[in-house]
Design a protein around this motif. Structure first.
Motif, PDB file in Angstrom:
ATOM      1  N   ASP A  52       0.807  -1.224   0.000  1.00  0.00           N
ATOM      2  CA  ASP A  52       0.000   0.000   0.000  1.00  0.00           C
ATOM      3  C   ASP A  52       0.839   1.272   0.000  1.00  0.00           C
ATOM      4  OD1 ASP A  52       1.026  -0.122   2.558  1.00  0.00           O
ATOM      5  OD2 ASP A  52      -0.896   0.068   3.592  1.00  0.00           O
ATOM      6  N   THR A  53       2.146   1.133   0.274  1.00  0.00           N
ATOM      7  CA  THR A  53       3.004   2.302   0.418  1.00  0.00           C
ATOM      8  C   THR A  53       4.397   2.008  -0.118  1.00  0.00           C
ATOM      9  OG1 THR A  53       1.827   2.907   2.454  1.00  0.00           O
ATOM     10  CG2 THR A  53       3.938   3.985   2.069  1.00  0.00           C
ATOM     11  N   VAL A  54       5.003   2.996  -0.791  1.00  0.00           N
ATOM     12  CA  VAL A  54       6.404   2.919  -1.188  1.00  0.00           C
ATOM     13  C   VAL A  54       7.083   4.202  -0.728  1.00  0.00           C
ATOM     14  CG1 VAL A  54       5.883   1.472  -3.189  1.00  0.00           C
ATOM     15  CG2 VAL A  54       6.082   3.970  -3.473  1.00  0.00           C
ATOM     16  N   ALA A  55       8.404   4.208  -0.759  1.00  0.00           N
ATOM     17  CA  ALA A  55       9.169   5.396  -0.377  1.00  0.00           C
ATOM     18  C   ALA A  55      10.065   5.821  -1.525  1.00  0.00           C
ATOM     19  CB  ALA A  55      10.010   5.115   0.865  1.00  0.00           C
ATOM     20  N   VAL A  56      10.147   7.134  -1.739  1.00  0.00           N
ATOM     21  CA  VAL A  56      11.068   7.692  -2.732  1.00  0.00           C
ATOM     22  C   VAL A  56      12.095   8.532  -1.993  1.00  0.00           C
ATOM     23  CG1 VAL A  56       9.336   7.688  -4.552  1.00  0.00           C
ATOM     24  CG2 VAL A  56       9.644   9.742  -3.141  1.00  0.00           C
ATOM     25  N   GLY A  57      13.192   8.859  -2.688  1.00  0.00           N
ATOM     26  CA  GLY A  57      14.234   9.624  -2.042  1.00  0.00           C
ATOM     27  C   GLY A  57      13.921  11.103  -1.952  1.00  0.00           C
ATOM     28  N   THR A  58      13.415  11.666  -3.063  1.00  0.00           N
ATOM     29  CA  THR A  58      13.184  13.106  -3.120  1.00  0.00           C
ATOM     30  C   THR A  58      11.828  13.415  -3.738  1.00  0.00           C
ATOM     31  OG1 THR A  58      14.138  13.373  -5.333  1.00  0.00           O
ATOM     32  CG2 THR A  58      15.661  13.448  -3.463  1.00  0.00           C
ATOM     33  N   ASP A  70      -0.164   3.522  -7.539  1.00  0.00           N
ATOM     34  CA  ASP A  70      -1.244   4.433  -7.167  1.00  0.00           C
ATOM     35  C   ASP A  70      -1.401   4.635  -5.664  1.00  0.00           C
ATOM     36  OD1 ASP A  70      -1.957   4.815  -9.824  1.00  0.00           O
ATOM     37  OD2 ASP A  70      -3.320   3.087  -9.828  1.00  0.00           O
ATOM     38  N   GLY A  71      -0.621   3.902  -4.855  1.00  0.00           N
ATOM     39  CA  GLY A  71      -0.791   3.970  -3.410  1.00  0.00           C
ATOM     40  C   GLY A  71      -0.100   5.167  -2.779  1.00  0.00           C
ATOM     41  N   THR A  72       0.181   5.045  -1.493  1.00  0.00           N
ATOM     42  CA  THR A  72       0.825   6.111  -0.736  1.00  0.00           C
ATOM     43  C   THR A  72       2.317   6.168  -1.040  1.00  0.00           C
ATOM     44  OG1 THR A  72      -0.778   5.861   1.066  1.00  0.00           O
ATOM     45  CG2 THR A  72       1.294   6.971   1.590  1.00  0.00           C
ATOM     46  N   ILE A  73       2.835   7.381  -1.179  1.00  0.00           N
ATOM     47  CA  ILE A  73       4.259   7.590  -1.418  1.00  0.00           C
ATOM     48  C   ILE A  73       4.836   8.410  -0.261  1.00  0.00           C
ATOM     49  CG2 ILE A  73       6.004   8.664  -2.888  1.00  0.00           C
ATOM     50  CD1 ILE A  73       4.250   8.098  -5.281  1.00  0.00           C
ATOM     51  N   VAL A  74       5.881   7.872   0.362  1.00  0.00           N
ATOM     52  CA  VAL A  74       6.602   8.577   1.420  1.00  0.00           C
ATOM     53  C   VAL A  74       7.874   9.172   0.832  1.00  0.00           C
ATOM     54  CG1 VAL A  74       7.842   8.333   3.606  1.00  0.00           C
ATOM     55  CG2 VAL A  74       5.713   7.074   3.235  1.00  0.00           C
ATOM     56  N   VAL A  75       8.114  10.454   1.092  1.00  0.00           N
ATOM     57  CA  VAL A  75       9.346  11.111   0.647  1.00  0.00           C
ATOM     58  C   VAL A  75      10.344  11.064   1.799  1.00  0.00           C
ATOM     59  CG1 VAL A  75      10.387  13.203  -0.280  1.00  0.00           C
ATOM     60  CG2 VAL A  75       8.020  12.616  -0.868  1.00  0.00           C
TER      61      VAL A  75
END
Length: 366
Positions: A52-58, A70-75
Protein backbone atom coordinates in the motif's frame (compact mmCIF):
# COMPACT_ATOMS: atom_id res chain seq x y z
CA UNK A 1 26.39 -2.02 -29.36
CA UNK A 2 25.21 -1.50 -25.81
CA UNK A 3 25.91 -1.79 -22.10
CA UNK A 4 23.06 -4.10 -21.08
CA UNK A 5 21.17 -5.23 -18.01
CA UNK A 6 19.49 -8.60 -18.56
CA UNK A 7 16.81 -9.62 -16.07
CA UNK A 8 15.55 -13.18 -15.66
CA UNK A 9 12.11 -11.82 -14.87
CA UNK A 10 10.42 -14.85 -13.28
CA UNK A 11 13.42 -15.55 -11.03
CA UNK A 12 13.88 -11.89 -10.11
CA UNK A 13 10.15 -11.58 -9.40
CA UNK A 14 10.31 -14.66 -7.16
CA UNK A 15 13.38 -13.38 -5.29
CA UNK A 16 11.69 -10.03 -4.61
CA UNK A 17 8.54 -11.75 -3.36
CA UNK A 18 10.54 -14.05 -1.10
CA UNK A 19 12.41 -11.09 0.36
CA UNK A 20 9.15 -9.15 0.86
CA UNK A 21 7.68 -12.04 2.84
CA UNK A 22 10.39 -11.55 5.46
CA UNK A 23 9.17 -8.00 6.11
CA UNK A 24 5.45 -7.78 6.93
CA UNK A 25 4.04 -4.31 6.12
CA UNK A 26 7.13 -3.69 3.96
CA UNK A 27 7.60 -0.28 2.35
CA UNK A 28 9.67 -0.76 -0.83
CA UNK A 29 12.22 2.01 -1.36
CA UNK A 30 12.34 3.36 -4.93
CA UNK A 31 14.95 6.08 -5.24
CA UNK A 32 17.86 7.32 -7.31
CA UNK A 33 18.38 5.15 -10.38
CA UNK A 34 15.89 2.59 -9.08
CA UNK A 35 18.74 0.35 -7.90
CA UNK A 36 19.75 -0.02 -11.54
CA UNK A 37 16.33 -1.32 -12.66
CA UNK A 38 14.68 2.08 -13.10
CA UNK A 39 12.12 3.67 -10.81
CA UNK A 40 9.16 2.99 -13.10
CA UNK A 41 9.92 -0.74 -13.20
CA UNK A 42 10.19 -0.93 -9.40
CA UNK A 43 6.93 1.01 -9.10
CA UNK A 44 5.16 -1.55 -11.30
CA UNK A 45 6.69 -4.39 -9.30
CA UNK A 46 5.47 -2.77 -6.07
CA UNK A 47 1.97 -2.72 -7.52
CA UNK A 48 2.26 -6.44 -8.33
CA UNK A 49 3.43 -7.09 -4.76
CA UNK A 50 0.21 -5.52 -3.50
CA UNK A 51 1.88 -3.13 -1.05
CA UNK A 52 0.00 0.00 0.00
CA UNK A 53 3.00 2.30 0.42
CA UNK A 54 6.40 2.92 -1.19
CA UNK A 55 9.17 5.40 -0.38
CA UNK A 56 11.07 7.69 -2.73
CA UNK A 57 14.23 9.62 -2.04
CA UNK A 58 13.18 13.11 -3.12
CA UNK A 59 10.17 15.13 -4.14
CA UNK A 60 11.37 15.08 -7.77
CA UNK A 61 11.03 11.28 -7.91
CA UNK A 62 7.31 11.21 -7.13
CA UNK A 63 6.10 11.69 -10.72
CA UNK A 64 8.06 8.76 -12.19
CA UNK A 65 6.97 6.39 -9.43
CA UNK A 66 3.35 7.50 -9.72
CA UNK A 67 3.37 6.20 -13.31
CA UNK A 68 3.35 2.64 -11.99
CA UNK A 69 2.02 2.93 -8.43
CA UNK A 70 -1.24 4.43 -7.17
CA UNK A 71 -0.79 3.97 -3.41
CA UNK A 72 0.83 6.11 -0.74
CA UNK A 73 4.26 7.59 -1.42
CA UNK A 74 6.60 8.58 1.42
CA UNK A 75 9.35 11.11 0.65
CA UNK A 76 12.47 10.24 2.64
CA UNK A 77 14.37 13.53 2.20
CA UNK A 78 13.39 15.93 5.00
CA UNK A 79 11.42 19.06 4.24
CA UNK A 80 13.11 22.41 4.73
CA UNK A 81 11.53 25.79 5.40
CA UNK A 82 12.29 26.86 1.83
CA UNK A 83 10.67 23.77 0.31
CA UNK A 84 7.48 24.38 2.30
CA UNK A 85 6.98 27.55 0.28
CA UNK A 86 7.30 25.91 -3.13
CA UNK A 87 5.76 22.44 -2.94
CA UNK A 88 3.93 21.50 -6.11
CA UNK A 89 0.55 19.71 -6.07
CA UNK A 90 0.86 15.93 -6.30
CA UNK A 91 -1.50 13.13 -7.27
CA UNK A 92 -2.57 10.68 -4.60
CA UNK A 93 -1.52 10.44 -0.97
CA UNK A 94 2.01 11.73 -0.31
CA UNK A 95 3.66 11.78 3.12
CA UNK A 96 6.66 14.01 3.71
CA UNK A 97 9.46 13.69 6.26
CA UNK A 98 10.22 16.37 8.84
CA UNK A 99 13.56 16.31 10.65
CA UNK A 100 13.93 19.84 12.06
CA UNK A 101 12.14 21.44 14.98
CA UNK A 102 11.57 24.74 13.18
CA UNK A 103 9.69 22.97 10.39
CA UNK A 104 7.45 21.26 12.95
CA UNK A 105 6.61 24.64 14.50
CA UNK A 106 5.88 26.09 11.07
CA UNK A 107 3.51 23.24 10.18
CA UNK A 108 1.62 23.78 13.42
CA UNK A 109 0.78 27.38 12.47
CA UNK A 110 -2.84 28.05 11.32
CA UNK A 111 -1.81 29.21 7.82
CA UNK A 112 0.74 26.46 7.18
CA UNK A 113 0.47 23.94 4.29
CA UNK A 114 -1.87 21.06 5.09
CA UNK A 115 0.63 18.21 4.87
CA UNK A 116 0.77 14.72 6.28
CA UNK A 117 4.21 14.13 7.73
CA UNK A 118 6.48 11.65 9.46
CA UNK A 119 8.76 12.96 12.22
CA UNK A 120 12.29 11.62 11.79
CA UNK A 121 14.40 11.25 14.91
CA UNK A 122 18.15 11.32 15.26
CA UNK A 123 19.74 7.85 15.25
CA UNK A 124 23.25 6.37 15.51
CA UNK A 125 23.68 7.26 11.82
CA UNK A 126 23.32 10.98 12.74
CA UNK A 127 22.40 11.87 9.16
CA UNK A 128 19.47 14.05 10.13
CA UNK A 129 16.64 13.98 12.62
CA UNK A 130 15.12 15.75 15.61
CA UNK A 131 17.12 15.31 18.82
CA UNK A 132 15.43 13.37 21.61
CA UNK A 133 15.98 16.34 23.92
CA UNK A 134 13.73 18.43 21.64
CA UNK A 135 10.70 16.15 21.92
CA UNK A 136 9.25 17.77 25.05
CA UNK A 137 8.95 21.16 23.32
CA UNK A 138 7.57 19.56 20.13
CA UNK A 139 4.74 17.58 21.75
CA UNK A 140 2.30 20.51 21.63
CA UNK A 141 2.94 21.60 18.00
CA UNK A 142 2.94 17.96 16.86
CA UNK A 143 -0.61 17.61 18.23
CA UNK A 144 -1.67 20.17 15.60
CA UNK A 145 0.08 18.39 12.75
CA UNK A 146 -1.16 15.46 10.66
CA UNK A 147 1.41 13.04 12.04
CA UNK A 148 1.68 9.72 10.17
CA UNK A 149 4.25 8.33 12.57
CA UNK A 150 7.84 8.43 13.70
CA UNK A 151 10.86 7.41 11.59
CA UNK A 152 14.40 6.23 12.36
CA UNK A 153 17.15 5.57 9.81
CA UNK A 154 19.52 3.08 11.43
CA UNK A 155 23.02 1.79 10.57
CA UNK A 156 23.08 -1.13 8.15
CA UNK A 157 26.08 -2.78 9.83
CA UNK A 158 28.09 -2.47 13.02
CA UNK A 159 26.86 -2.91 16.58
CA UNK A 160 23.34 -4.24 16.09
CA UNK A 161 22.56 -4.26 19.80
CA UNK A 162 23.35 -0.54 19.96
CA UNK A 163 21.17 0.17 16.91
CA UNK A 164 18.19 -1.72 18.34
CA UNK A 165 18.67 -0.13 21.76
CA UNK A 166 18.52 3.32 20.14
CA UNK A 167 15.01 2.49 18.90
CA UNK A 168 13.78 1.47 22.35
CA UNK A 169 15.38 4.57 23.87
CA UNK A 170 13.61 6.76 21.32
CA UNK A 171 10.25 5.11 22.00
CA UNK A 172 10.70 5.67 25.73
CA UNK A 173 11.53 9.35 25.22
CA UNK A 174 8.59 9.84 22.86
CA UNK A 175 6.17 8.50 25.45
CA UNK A 176 7.80 10.47 28.22
CA UNK A 177 7.29 13.63 26.13
CA UNK A 178 3.66 12.56 25.49
CA UNK A 179 4.00 12.51 21.70
CA UNK A 180 1.01 10.63 20.29
CA UNK A 181 1.79 8.19 17.44
CA UNK A 182 0.94 4.66 16.39
CA UNK A 183 3.37 3.89 13.54
CA UNK A 184 7.14 3.53 13.47
CA UNK A 185 8.92 3.70 10.09
CA UNK A 186 12.39 2.13 10.24
CA UNK A 187 15.27 1.45 7.89
CA UNK A 188 17.91 -1.29 8.26
CA UNK A 189 16.39 -3.63 10.82
CA UNK A 190 16.62 -7.27 9.78
CA UNK A 191 13.73 -9.73 9.95
CA UNK A 192 14.69 -11.04 13.40
CA UNK A 193 15.12 -7.53 14.84
CA UNK A 194 11.75 -6.49 13.42
CA UNK A 195 10.05 -9.54 14.86
CA UNK A 196 11.53 -8.90 18.32
CA UNK A 197 10.56 -5.23 18.14
CA UNK A 198 7.01 -6.21 17.22
CA UNK A 199 6.83 -8.59 20.17
CA UNK A 200 8.09 -5.89 22.53
CA UNK A 201 5.73 -3.26 21.07
CA UNK A 202 2.50 -5.10 20.15
CA UNK A 203 0.43 -1.90 19.95
CA UNK A 204 2.83 -0.27 17.52
CA UNK A 205 2.65 -0.68 13.74
CA UNK A 206 6.20 -1.09 12.45
CA UNK A 207 6.81 -0.26 8.77
CA UNK A 208 10.23 -1.44 7.51
CA UNK A 209 11.57 0.58 4.58
CA UNK A 210 13.61 -1.81 2.40
CA UNK A 211 15.56 -1.17 -0.79
CA UNK A 212 18.75 -3.19 -1.33
CA UNK A 213 17.46 -6.21 0.61
CA UNK A 214 14.39 -6.31 -1.60
CA UNK A 215 15.44 -5.45 -5.16
CA UNK A 216 18.96 -6.89 -4.98
CA UNK A 217 18.17 -9.89 -2.79
CA UNK A 218 19.44 -12.39 -5.38
CA UNK A 219 22.03 -11.00 -7.78
CA UNK A 220 22.04 -14.21 -9.82
CA UNK A 221 18.64 -13.22 -11.24
CA UNK A 222 20.17 -10.48 -13.41
CA UNK A 223 23.39 -9.91 -15.29
CA UNK A 224 25.23 -6.90 -16.68
CA UNK A 225 27.26 -7.19 -19.87
CA UNK A 226 29.32 -5.00 -22.15
CA UNK A 227 29.72 -5.67 -25.85
CA UNK A 228 33.18 -6.06 -27.37
CA UNK A 229 33.64 -3.37 -30.01
CA UNK A 230 37.23 -4.13 -30.95
CA UNK A 231 39.89 -6.72 -30.18
CA UNK A 232 43.40 -6.45 -31.60
CA UNK A 233 46.80 -7.87 -30.67
CA UNK A 234 49.33 -5.40 -29.26
CA UNK A 235 53.05 -6.08 -29.13
CA UNK A 236 55.17 -5.76 -26.01
CA UNK A 237 55.78 -2.11 -24.99
CA UNK A 238 53.09 -0.76 -27.34
CA UNK A 239 51.67 2.56 -26.06
CA UNK A 240 47.84 2.82 -25.95
CA UNK A 241 45.05 5.03 -24.69
CA UNK A 242 44.86 8.63 -23.52
CA UNK A 243 47.74 8.13 -21.12
CA UNK A 244 49.88 6.22 -23.65
CA UNK A 245 50.53 3.47 -21.16
CA UNK A 246 52.94 0.82 -22.44
CA UNK A 247 51.57 -2.72 -22.26
CA UNK A 248 53.33 -6.05 -21.83
CA UNK A 249 51.62 -7.49 -24.87
CA UNK A 250 48.39 -9.43 -25.27
CA UNK A 251 45.07 -8.43 -26.83
CA UNK A 252 43.64 -4.95 -26.46
CA UNK A 253 39.86 -5.17 -26.02
CA UNK A 254 37.44 -2.24 -26.23
CA UNK A 255 34.10 -2.94 -24.53
CA UNK A 256 30.97 -0.87 -23.97
CA UNK A 257 30.61 0.42 -20.45
CA UNK A 258 32.30 3.56 -19.14
CA UNK A 259 31.98 6.29 -16.56
CA UNK A 260 28.63 7.40 -18.05
CA UNK A 261 27.31 3.96 -17.09
CA UNK A 262 28.89 3.96 -13.62
CA UNK A 263 31.87 1.79 -14.60
CA UNK A 264 35.15 2.81 -13.03
CA UNK A 265 33.57 5.05 -10.38
CA UNK A 266 34.70 4.56 -6.80
CA UNK A 267 32.44 4.76 -3.75
CA UNK A 268 33.46 7.09 -0.92
CA UNK A 269 34.59 5.77 2.44
CA UNK A 270 34.86 7.27 5.89
CA UNK A 271 38.21 8.52 7.15
CA UNK A 272 40.19 5.92 9.08
CA UNK A 273 43.63 5.74 10.65
CA UNK A 274 46.96 6.40 8.97
CA UNK A 275 47.06 2.85 7.57
CA UNK A 276 43.65 3.33 5.93
CA UNK A 277 44.68 6.73 4.55
CA UNK A 278 47.86 5.33 2.99
CA UNK A 279 46.01 2.32 1.61
CA UNK A 280 43.32 4.59 0.15
CA UNK A 281 45.93 6.87 -1.40
CA UNK A 282 47.69 3.95 -3.05
CA UNK A 283 44.44 2.48 -4.32
CA UNK A 284 43.29 5.86 -5.59
CA UNK A 285 46.55 6.43 -7.43
CA UNK A 286 46.42 2.95 -8.97
CA UNK A 287 42.80 3.50 -10.00
CA UNK A 288 43.62 6.88 -11.52
CA UNK A 289 46.21 5.42 -13.87
CA UNK A 290 44.17 2.33 -14.71
CA UNK A 291 46.18 -0.24 -12.74
CA UNK A 292 43.27 -1.67 -10.75
CA UNK A 293 41.32 -4.71 -12.01
CA UNK A 294 38.27 -3.81 -14.04
CA UNK A 295 34.76 -5.14 -13.25
CA UNK A 296 34.74 -7.02 -16.58
CA UNK A 297 35.37 -10.76 -16.66
CA UNK A 298 36.59 -13.09 -19.37
CA UNK A 299 37.56 -16.77 -19.12
CA UNK A 300 36.60 -16.73 -15.44
CA UNK A 301 38.97 -13.93 -14.44
CA UNK A 302 38.78 -10.15 -14.04
CA UNK A 303 40.54 -8.24 -16.77
CA UNK A 304 42.77 -5.25 -16.07
CA UNK A 305 42.26 -1.82 -17.58
CA UNK A 306 44.60 -0.88 -20.40
CA UNK A 307 43.78 2.81 -19.91
CA UNK A 308 41.73 5.05 -17.65
CA UNK A 309 38.02 4.40 -18.10
CA UNK A 310 36.50 6.39 -20.98
CA UNK A 311 33.03 7.90 -20.87
CA UNK A 312 31.19 5.11 -22.71
CA UNK A 313 33.79 2.39 -23.21
CA UNK A 314 36.57 0.67 -21.31
CA UNK A 315 39.91 -0.43 -22.77
CA UNK A 316 41.03 -3.78 -21.34
CA UNK A 317 44.00 -6.06 -21.80
CA UNK A 318 43.69 -9.84 -22.22
CA UNK A 319 47.06 -11.37 -21.28
CA UNK A 320 49.13 -13.17 -23.88
CA UNK A 321 48.32 -16.88 -23.99
CA UNK A 322 44.58 -16.37 -23.25
CA UNK A 323 42.14 -16.69 -26.14
CA UNK A 324 40.53 -13.24 -26.45
CA UNK A 325 36.85 -12.50 -27.04
CA UNK A 326 35.71 -11.69 -30.56
CA UNK A 327 34.01 -8.49 -31.66
CA UNK A 328 30.34 -8.76 -30.74
CA UNK A 329 30.83 -11.05 -27.78
CA UNK A 330 29.65 -9.93 -24.36
CA UNK A 331 31.72 -9.64 -21.20
CA UNK A 332 30.07 -10.00 -17.81
CA UNK A 333 30.51 -6.90 -15.65
CA UNK A 334 30.29 -6.73 -11.85
CA UNK A 335 28.72 -3.33 -11.20
CA UNK A 336 27.44 -1.39 -8.24
CA UNK A 337 23.77 -1.26 -9.18
CA UNK A 338 22.96 1.92 -7.26
CA UNK A 339 25.26 4.00 -9.48
CA UNK A 340 24.79 2.17 -12.77
CA UNK A 341 22.80 3.14 -15.84
CA UNK A 342 22.24 1.00 -18.91
CA UNK A 343 21.74 1.59 -22.61
CA UNK A 344 19.10 -1.12 -22.68
CA UNK A 345 17.34 -3.58 -20.43
CA UNK A 346 16.53 -7.06 -21.69
CA UNK A 347 13.69 -8.88 -19.93
CA UNK A 348 13.44 -12.57 -20.72
CA UNK A 349 11.03 -14.14 -20.46
CA UNK A 350 8.35 -11.61 -19.58
CA UNK A 351 5.67 -12.41 -17.04
CA UNK A 352 2.03 -12.79 -18.13
CA UNK A 353 0.21 -9.50 -18.41
CA UNK A 354 3.30 -7.36 -18.94
CA UNK A 355 3.56 -5.01 -21.88
CA UNK A 356 6.78 -6.45 -23.29
CA UNK A 357 7.33 -9.76 -25.00
CA UNK A 358 9.86 -12.45 -24.01
CA UNK A 359 13.34 -11.33 -24.93
CA UNK A 360 12.15 -7.78 -25.58
CA UNK A 361 14.66 -4.96 -25.34
CA UNK A 362 13.89 -1.37 -24.56
CA UNK A 363 15.74 1.71 -23.29
CA UNK A 364 16.59 1.82 -19.60
CA UNK A 365 14.16 3.91 -17.57
CA UNK A 366 15.06 6.58 -15.06
Amino acid sequence: MTFTLTIDEPRWDASVRTAAEQFPTVVPVIKGNGYGFGRERLARMSTRLGVDTVAVGTEAEIASVREGFDGTIVVLAPLTQEELNRLHPTTGRVIRTVAQADVVHRLAEPNSPDLEVILELDSPVHRHGVQLAELAELAAPLSSVRLAGIAMHLPSTGDRAHAVKSVHTALYELRRARVEFDTLWVSHLNARELRELGEAEPRLTVRPRVGTGLWLADRSTFTVTGTVLDARPVPHREAVGYRQRRLHGGTLVVVTGGTAHGVGLQGSSARGGLKDVLKGALMGAAHGVGWTPSPFRWAGKRLHYADVVHMQVSMLIVPAGVNPPAVGERLNCDVRMTISTFDEVVVSPALPGQEFAPGATFPAAS
